[in-house]
Design a protein around this motif. Structure first.
Motif, PDB file in Angstrom:
ATOM      1  N   PHE A  78      13.112 -48.274 -76.632  1.00 37.52           N
ATOM      2  CA  PHE A  78      12.955 -46.929 -76.087  1.00 37.52           C
ATOM      3  C   PHE A  78      14.308 -46.298 -75.789  1.00 37.52           C
ATOM      4  O   PHE A  78      14.548 -45.133 -76.127  1.00 37.52           O
ATOM      5  N   ALA A  79      15.191 -47.067 -75.159  1.00 35.03           N
ATOM      6  CA  ALA A  79      16.507 -46.526 -74.819  1.00 35.03           C
ATOM      7  C   ALA A  79      17.301 -46.162 -76.072  1.00 35.03           C
ATOM      8  O   ALA A  79      17.953 -45.108 -76.112  1.00 35.03           O
ATOM      9  N   SER A  80      17.239 -46.991 -77.091  1.00 31.16           N
ATOM     10  CA  SER A  80      17.990 -46.674 -78.308  1.00 31.16           C
ATOM     11  C   SER A  80      17.373 -45.489 -79.048  1.00 31.16           C
ATOM     12  O   SER A  80      18.093 -44.655 -79.602  1.00 31.16           O
ATOM     13  N   ALA A  81      16.039 -45.380 -79.057  1.00 33.00           N
ATOM     14  CA  ALA A  81      15.399 -44.211 -79.675  1.00 33.00           C
ATOM     15  C   ALA A  81      15.736 -42.945 -78.898  1.00 33.00           C
ATOM     16  O   ALA A  81      15.981 -41.889 -79.500  1.00 33.00           O
ATOM     17  N   PHE A  82      15.763 -43.048 -77.589  1.00 34.83           N
ATOM     18  CA  PHE A  82      16.147 -41.905 -76.761  1.00 34.83           C
ATOM     19  C   PHE A  82      17.596 -41.534 -77.028  1.00 34.83           C
ATOM     20  O   PHE A  82      17.939 -40.351 -77.123  1.00 34.83           O
ATOM     21  N   PHE A  83      18.430 -42.550 -77.184  1.00 35.35           N
ATOM     22  CA  PHE A  83      19.841 -42.310 -77.461  1.00 35.35           C
ATOM     23  C   PHE A  83      20.029 -41.661 -78.830  1.00 35.35           C
ATOM     24  O   PHE A  83      20.866 -40.775 -78.998  1.00 35.35           O
ATOM     25  N   ILE A  84      19.266 -42.098 -79.840  1.00 30.98           N
ATOM     26  CA  ILE A  84      19.354 -41.507 -81.176  1.00 30.98           C
ATOM     27  C   ILE A  84      18.940 -40.035 -81.133  1.00 30.98           C
ATOM     28  O   ILE A  84      19.575 -39.170 -81.735  1.00 30.98           O
ATOM     29  N   THR A  85      17.878 -39.753 -80.411  1.00 23.96           N
ATOM     30  CA  THR A  85      17.327 -38.404 -80.394  1.00 23.96           C
ATOM     31  C   THR A  85      18.164 -37.428 -79.577  1.00 23.96           C
ATOM     32  O   THR A  85      18.353 -36.280 -79.981  1.00 23.96           O
ATOM     33  N   TYR A  86      18.684 -37.885 -78.433  1.00 17.90           N
ATOM     34  CA  TYR A  86      19.336 -36.962 -77.498  1.00 17.90           C
ATOM     35  C   TYR A  86      20.830 -37.220 -77.314  1.00 17.90           C
ATOM     36  O   TYR A  86      21.391 -36.852 -76.292  1.00 17.90           O
ATOM     37  N   ASN A  87      21.506 -37.810 -78.271  1.00 11.70           N
ATOM     38  CA  ASN A  87      22.931 -38.085 -78.086  1.00 11.70           C
ATOM     39  C   ASN A  87      23.816 -36.904 -78.437  1.00 11.70           C
ATOM     40  O   ASN A  87      25.027 -37.012 -78.359  1.00 11.70           O
ATOM     41  N   TYR A  88      23.253 -35.797 -78.815  1.00  9.61           N
ATOM     42  CA  TYR A  88      24.048 -34.620 -79.146  1.00  9.61           C
ATOM     43  C   TYR A  88      24.203 -33.774 -77.897  1.00  9.61           C
ATOM     44  O   TYR A  88      23.243 -33.497 -77.192  1.00  9.61           O
ATOM     45  N   GLY A  89      25.409 -33.366 -77.625  1.00 10.62           N
ATOM     46  CA  GLY A  89      25.672 -32.553 -76.438  1.00 10.62           C
ATOM     47  C   GLY A  89      26.122 -33.438 -75.286  1.00 10.62           C
ATOM     48  O   GLY A  89      27.102 -34.158 -75.385  1.00 10.62           O
ATOM     49  N   SER A  90      25.380 -33.403 -74.210  1.00  8.52           N
ATOM     50  CA  SER A  90      25.746 -34.140 -73.005  1.00  8.52           C
ATOM     51  C   SER A  90      25.461 -35.636 -73.159  1.00  8.52           C
ATOM     52  O   SER A  90      24.377 -36.032 -73.583  1.00  8.52           O
ATOM     53  N   TRP A  91      26.438 -36.441 -72.808  1.00  5.68           N
ATOM     54  CA  TRP A  91      26.267 -37.902 -72.867  1.00  5.68           C
ATOM     55  C   TRP A  91      25.683 -38.450 -71.568  1.00  5.68           C
ATOM     56  O   TRP A  91      25.338 -39.631 -71.500  1.00  5.68           O
ATOM     57  N   VAL A  92      25.567 -37.608 -70.559  1.00  5.62           N
ATOM     58  CA  VAL A  92      25.095 -38.080 -69.258  1.00  5.62           C
ATOM     59  C   VAL A  92      23.633 -38.490 -69.330  1.00  5.62           C
ATOM     60  O   VAL A  92      23.252 -39.560 -68.828  1.00  5.62           O
ATOM     61  N   PRO A 142      21.526 -39.410 -72.028  1.00  2.00           N
ATOM     62  CA  PRO A 142      21.196 -40.647 -72.753  1.00  2.00           C
ATOM     63  C   PRO A 142      21.749 -41.908 -72.087  1.00  2.00           C
ATOM     64  O   PRO A 142      21.079 -42.938 -72.047  1.00  2.00           O
ATOM     65  N   ASN A 143      22.962 -41.809 -71.550  1.00  2.00           N
ATOM     66  CA  ASN A 143      23.540 -42.980 -70.890  1.00  2.00           C
ATOM     67  C   ASN A 143      22.810 -43.326 -69.600  1.00  2.00           C
ATOM     68  O   ASN A 143      22.618 -44.506 -69.283  1.00  2.00           O
ATOM     69  N   SER A 144      22.383 -42.319 -68.852  1.00  2.33           N
ATOM     70  CA  SER A 144      21.642 -42.604 -67.616  1.00  2.33           C
ATOM     71  C   SER A 144      20.267 -43.191 -67.924  1.00  2.33           C
ATOM     72  O   SER A 144      19.805 -44.092 -67.211  1.00  2.33           O
ATOM     73  N   ILE A 145      19.621 -42.730 -68.982  1.00  2.00           N
ATOM     74  CA  ILE A 145      18.339 -43.309 -69.384  1.00  2.00           C
ATOM     75  C   ILE A 145      18.533 -44.754 -69.828  1.00  2.00           C
ATOM     76  O   ILE A 145      17.725 -45.637 -69.499  1.00  2.00           O
ATOM     77  N   ALA A 146      19.605 -45.013 -70.545  1.00  7.88           N
ATOM     78  CA  ALA A 146      19.876 -46.380 -70.989  1.00  7.88           C
ATOM     79  C   ALA A 146      20.103 -47.310 -69.804  1.00  7.88           C
ATOM     80  O   ALA A 146      19.703 -48.476 -69.838  1.00  7.88           O
ATOM     81  N   VAL A 147      20.709 -46.822 -68.746  1.00  8.75           N
ATOM     82  CA  VAL A 147      20.922 -47.639 -67.548  1.00  8.75           C
ATOM     83  C   VAL A 147      19.622 -47.801 -66.769  1.00  8.75           C
ATOM     84  O   VAL A 147      19.302 -48.891 -66.275  1.00  8.75           O
ATOM     85  N   LEU A 148      18.838 -46.739 -66.677  1.00 11.34           N
ATOM     86  CA  LEU A 148      17.584 -46.786 -65.907  1.00 11.34           C
ATOM     87  C   LEU A 148      16.518 -47.658 -66.561  1.00 11.34           C
ATOM     88  O   LEU A 148      15.544 -48.025 -65.914  1.00 11.34           O
ATOM     89  N   VAL A 149      16.699 -47.996 -67.834  1.00 14.88           N
ATOM     90  CA  VAL A 149      15.763 -48.874 -68.524  1.00 14.88           C
ATOM     91  C   VAL A 149      15.727 -50.253 -67.859  1.00 14.88           C
ATOM     92  O   VAL A 149      14.716 -50.950 -67.901  1.00 14.88           O
ATOM     93  N   CYS A 150      16.817 -50.627 -67.227  1.00 22.09           N
ATOM     94  CA  CYS A 150      16.889 -51.944 -66.579  1.00 22.09           C
ATOM     95  C   CYS A 150      15.990 -52.044 -65.348  1.00 22.09           C
ATOM     96  O   CYS A 150      15.603 -53.154 -64.968  1.00 22.09           O
ATOM     97  N   LEU A 151      15.634 -50.943 -64.727  1.00 24.05           N
ATOM     98  CA  LEU A 151      14.825 -50.988 -63.510  1.00 24.05           C
ATOM     99  C   LEU A 151      13.442 -51.614 -63.705  1.00 24.05           C
ATOM    100  O   LEU A 151      13.040 -52.462 -62.900  1.00 24.05           O
TER     101      LEU A 151
END
Length: 166
Positions: free
Chosen positions: A105-119, A121-130
């Protein structure tokens, strides 16, 4: 144990279904000219493909393990080693499938939303650990009870002396 196996098998089935659907409908779509994924050369797409495959395989394995618990004959000897081992490995493969699903999920989210703000996608990738940490916290008592009863209490239900004298 039976109710735990039923519930875990249901969750494993949902994970397998969701990951299968995500693997078929890849993020970014397919290029019409080459029939290859649009983001095939990106590292995040490779992470998505590996984690989606691992999530599907581990959730399918968990389904089979929990099904073997449900289809067990429930004899007295099964409760000493067989069923606790199956439950331990079933919970372990369920954890692996949840972890891989969250990584997918985090990598798919990163692929889809990595254009523009990096905040974002990176925050979603970190929150996946919760959810993973929450799963460990909530299942720790069950996990420790199963391991303790399987390995540390060997003589709890099998007395060394004969209890019935003739």
């Amino acid at each position: 144990m039976k109710r735990t196996a039923e519930n875990c098998m249901l969750i494993s089935t949902v994970i397998a279904t969701a990951v299968f659907s995500a693997a078929i409908n890849i993020p970014g779509g397919i290029d019409d000219g080459t029939n290859k994924p649009n983001y095939l050369n990106q590292t995040s797409f490779l992470v998505f493909a590996i984690s989606a495959g691992a999530a599907f395989i581990s959730s399918s394995t968990a389904i089979l393990i929990f099904l073997s618990i449900l289809m067990s004959r429930y004899s007295e000897d099964d409760f000493y080693r067989s069923l606790p081992f199956k439950l331990i490995f079933g919970l372990l493969t369920l954890f692996i499938s949840i972890a891989c699903m969250m990584i997918a999920f985090a990598s798919a989210f990163f692929i889809t939303y990595n254009y523009g703000s990096w905040v974002v996608p990176n925050s979603i990738a970190v929150l996946v650990c919760l959810p993973l940490l929450l799963y460990i916290y909530l299942q720790y008592s069950l996990w420790s009870d199963i391991i303790n009863s399987t390995f540390n209490c060997r003589s709890l239900f099998r007395p060394t002396k004969c209890m019935i004298y003739t």
